[in-house]
Enzyme design. Sequence first.
Site, PDB file in Angstrom:
ATOM      1  N   GLU A  38      47.836  35.825  37.770  1.00  0.00           N
ATOM      2  CA  GLU A  38      47.496  35.033  36.646  1.00  0.00           C
ATOM      3  C   GLU A  38      48.417  35.161  35.517  1.00  0.00           C
ATOM      4  O   GLU A  38      48.723  36.330  35.361  1.00  0.00           O
ATOM      5  CB  GLU A  38      46.036  35.390  36.520  1.00  0.00           C
ATOM      6  CG  GLU A  38      45.386  34.810  35.129  1.00  0.00           C
ATOM      7  CD  GLU A  38      44.088  35.618  34.855  1.00  0.00           C
ATOM      8  OE1 GLU A  38      43.272  34.868  34.117  1.00  0.00           O
ATOM      9  OE2 GLU A  38      43.582  36.552  35.088  1.00  0.00           O
ATOM     10  N   LYS A 103      41.189  27.322  34.586  1.00  0.00           N
ATOM     11  CA  LYS A 103      40.096  28.417  34.908  1.00  0.00           C
ATOM     12  C   LYS A 103      38.872  27.915  34.139  1.00  0.00           C
ATOM     13  O   LYS A 103      38.805  27.592  33.171  1.00  0.00           O
ATOM     14  CB  LYS A 103      40.601  29.475  34.228  1.00  0.00           C
ATOM     15  CG  LYS A 103      39.742  30.789  34.541  1.00  0.00           C
ATOM     16  CD  LYS A 103      40.436  32.022  34.020  1.00  0.00           C
ATOM     17  CE  LYS A 103      39.664  33.158  34.275  1.00  0.00           C
ATOM     18  NZ  LYS A 103      40.231  34.594  33.750  1.00  0.00           N
ATOM     19  N   CYS A 137      41.053  34.630  38.884  1.00  0.00           N
ATOM     20  CA  CYS A 137      40.579  35.919  38.569  1.00  0.00           C
ATOM     21  C   CYS A 137      38.998  35.854  38.454  1.00  0.00           C
ATOM     22  O   CYS A 137      38.054  35.985  39.333  1.00  0.00           O
ATOM     23  CB  CYS A 137      41.059  36.229  37.093  1.00  0.00           C
ATOM     24  SG  CYS A 137      41.115  37.949  36.733  1.00  0.00           S
TER      25      CYS A 137
END
Length: 250
Positions: A38, A103, A137
């Site tokens: 990430e 995300k 994540c």
Amino acid sequence: MKVIGLNLDIIWKNKKSNFQLIEEQLNNQEADIFLLPEMFSTGFCMDASEVSDRNEESLEFLKKISKERKSAFCGSAPVEQGGNFYNRMFFVQPDSSVIFYDKRHLFSFSGEDKVYSPGKERVIVEYKGIRFLLQVCYDLRFPVFARNNNDYDAILYVANWPEKRVGAWEHLLKARAIENLSYVFGLNRIGTDGNDLFYKESSHCFFADGKEISQKNGNIVSAELNIEELKDFRNHFQFLNDRDDFSIQI
């Protein structure tokens, strides 16, 4: 299919140095897909106006090395678009075609939700006969968003997940594999970031039964994904047929 993840000690806010480091550490490795962590070009940084790509620097780097190595590359970077900032995960193929996922679940504990805008789509990409769900994540903590509706074969997670919470990372990766009857490859960064958070080596790939299949050699984490083996497992254990029906509202 061979997937390689790079355990990268990301250099804080230094894109040029990170690009060089990636090329050096990949060396002569060969794979169908290479995974990067990430925000691989900057570290997980909330100074979005300072570090975000405005000229597609990170994407252009991925296109370059993807073309050179004739392999797909996948990782996330901070980008600015339309006056908003996104933690954007790119999946770049050797022909320079790009699919991206923004995300969805922003890490409010660090204030990510105050700086970056959330994605609005769940993204699956098919490459060489395997369907991949793209995730970043904190998405790992939200199993509904990753629920397999028989529409993917593997999940790719890229992360900056600190050592102090790494137990959750490792347990949840395995859980996502088992509950979704899918391969799960989770790539975490290593080292210490600009906020003095430490990241231990904790990248893993799990098969659909929860067995770890990744191999580690220095900074390289690799795994072989066998779609026929996965199909045989799913045909024998047809647990997905009993899943609850639901829809996700974004």
